[in-house]
Design an enzyme around this catalytic site. Structure first.
Site, PDB file in Angstrom:
ATOM      1  CG  HIS A   1      -0.271   0.037   2.534  1.00  0.00           C
ATOM      2  ND1 HIS A   1       0.097   1.220   3.153  1.00  0.00           N
ATOM      3  CD2 HIS A   1       0.092  -0.960   3.384  1.00  0.00           C
ATOM      4  CE1 HIS A   1       0.656   0.941   4.327  1.00  0.00           C
ATOM      5  NE2 HIS A   1       0.665  -0.366   4.492  1.00  0.00           N
TER       6      HIS A   1
ATOM      7  CB  CYS B   1       1.304  -3.837   5.327  1.00  0.00           C
ATOM      8  SG  CYS B   1      -0.213  -4.691   5.793  1.00  0.00           S
TER       9      CYS B   1
END
Length: 530
Positions: free
Chosen positions: A432, A451
């Site tokens: 992301h 992440c």
């Protein structure tokens, strides 16, 4: 006189006796019969002799009518050579019975039973080496808790049959090795390190005050000695004890090879890298060779490949061609980014973000308990359980913090930024954008909660959407972002995702090493040497 005659007679009688004794000894020595030809002769194998062996090995000999198969001397010697060459794969020849096989091949007297026993041993050695070269000696799943790569399988019996029929043991075993250039480079790296002289005599570098241009002394000598040892500095430039421009240039090259910002300053990371001994670097190369045997045999026609310790993501086409590179932020050591394989399935433009349990416990709850404005400042809504009706910050109960859902609205300040790249996995991680874009300027970027954050997500999104052939463009992507509404975009063209971990490799700039940020190297090396 009688006494003298008696002695003569006894002597005469004894002399023939001594000759006869010597003759009988010579006749008792039998010349050993050379039975080396039995190695090249087919022998039947009693299936009962294989009762304790593995099912694949029994299957192999059943397929070959329970007869010996290693009848060609060239094949046997090629197997022994391949086992010896496995040292450059970081493997131990002793694991594949190298000494026993050499003893058998050199023996001139051997029985049929021994031929059978060695035939089975050679088959076991081939199968074991082939499997280790193809999928590794150690099982990653049993070593690391957050390692989820697809298992690899190999039919070693089929390969062995092919190798024996074609009499090309070397080629067939070489085919088991990973075909990626990085693996070949690591094998060269291990040979290079093994050929370097011993470094135990090099003095340890200790910096008590800053080293600047034109400085001199013992510590400068030690620095130049190590730079010359690693071939970042030419030997002739290491003859004096002056910290000159060539030494600074060499130090910058050394820093670049170790993932350190190449400013020529002797910071703690640079000194630690300089003091790292050859033996430690050999361990790194050996562990990375093993990891490459775990990785996918082929990255796929189009793939996103992330090297976690290098904080870098490459977009790969045709399995090997790097077409784009990105800086990334990865998980902290206490919130590690998992090693995995998956495929992108959709993008989320203007994503919302639901706070995960770890961040809820360690970050949100303590902060919001002190100041309820935390929710407004972070554009965050609160929902109790599965309720769709929003809970106000004033009604929020900190003691029941884990009973709520916390959803951050879209926008430039969203924790996921403007684009989320989703792929299926059991760790609830994804790629992301981020609202902390300043972090990409740091050298060490193990800063996330697991992440992977991408530095230029719109560029990556444009690349992926362009491959979809559905009319998407960067202009259309920007239009949706400007609207500020959340939109999912399904992906049909396969883009593979590989989150991998390697701390050593070789490229055009020489040997590259990176910090083992999750401390995975030592535990693996110890397993490989058991």
């Amino acid at each position: 006189m009688l006494k003298v005659i008696t002695i003569v007679i006894l002597t005469f009688l004894l002399l023939p006796s001594c000759k006869n004794t010597t003759g009988s000894k010579e006749n008792s020595v039998k010349t050993a019969v050379n039975t080396a030809h039995l190695k090249n002769t087919s022998h039947p194998i009693d299936s009962l002799l294989l009762s304790e062996k593995t099912i694949p090995l029994k299957t192999f000999y059943r397929t070959n009518n329970y007869t010996t198969v290693w009848l060609n001397e060239t094949d046997r010697k090629a197997l022994y050579k391949a086992i010896e060459d496995a040292v450059l794969d970081g493997l131990l020849p002793s694991d594949y019975n190298n000494k026993a096989l050499l003893k058998f091949e050199n023996s001139k007297t051997i029985t049929e039973e021994e031929c059978i026993a060695y035939d089975v041993l050679m088959t076991e050695s081939f199968r074991k080496l082939a499997n280790h070269l193809f999928k590794g000696k150690v099982k990653a799943s049993g070593l690391y808790p957050d390692w989820a790569l697809a298992p690899k399988s190999l039919n070693a019996n089929t390969l062995l049959t092919e190798a024996l029929n074609s009499h090309d043991i070397t080629e067939v075993l070489d085919r088991c090795r990973p075909k990626h250039p990085v693996y070949a480079g690591l094998r060269k790296s291990l040979q290079y390190l093994n050929d370097l002289p011993d470094d135990n005599s090099l003095s340890k570098i200790t910096i008590t005050s800053p080293i600047t241009l034109k400085d001199s002394g013992v510590v400068v000598h030690n620095i130049k000695e190590r730079l010359a040892y690693w071939k970042d500095l030419a030997p002739k430039d290491a003859e004096n004890n002056i910290y000159d421009f060539r030494t600074v240039k060499a130090l910058k090259h050394f820093q670049q090879r170790h993932g350190i910002y190449p400013d020529g300053n002797l910071n703690n990371r640079t000194v630690a890298a300089l003091n790292t001994p050859k033996a430690k670097r050999i361990e790194q190369v050996v562990t990375n060779l093993e990891r490459w045997r775990w990785f996918a045999y082929d990255f796929g026609e189009r793939a996103i490949v992330i090297n976690i310790p290098n904080y870098r993501m490459d977009v790969i086409e045709n399995a090997v061609d790097t077409v784009e590179t990105y800086r990334v932020v990865v998980g902290k050591p206490e919130r590690r980014t998992p090693i995995l394989y998956s495929m992108l399935n959709f993008l989320v433009i203007n994503p919302t973000w639901t706070v995960p349990p770890t961040i809820l416990k360690e970050d949100l709850t303590p902060s919001a308990t002190k100041d309820r404005s935390y929710f407004a400042n972070h554009n965050m809504k609160i929902f109790y359980g599965r309720d769709t009706i929003e809970t106000t910050p004033e009604d929020w109960v900190p003691e029941k913090a884990d009973h709520y859902r916390y959803v951050q609205g879209p926008g430039v300040n969203n924790s996921l930024g403007l684009v989320k790249f989703n792929f299926r996995n059991s760790y609830s991680v994804y790629l992301h954008d981020t609202n902390h874009r300043e972090l990409f300027s740091r050298g060490q970027r193990a800063l996330s909660s697991g992440c992977v954050r991408v530095q230029d997500p719109l560029k990556l999104a444009g690349y992926i959407l362009d491959k979809e052939d559905t009319g998407w463009s960067e202009e259309k992507l920007q239009e949706i972002i400007d609207l500020g509404k959340t939109q999912n975009v399904g992906l049909k063209k396969g883009t593979h995702v590989h989150q991998l971990y390697w701390t050593a490799w070789m490229d055009k700039d020489g040997l590259q090493f990176r910090n083992d940020i999750y401390d995975l190297d030592k535990v693996l090396y110890n397993k490989l040497r058991q």
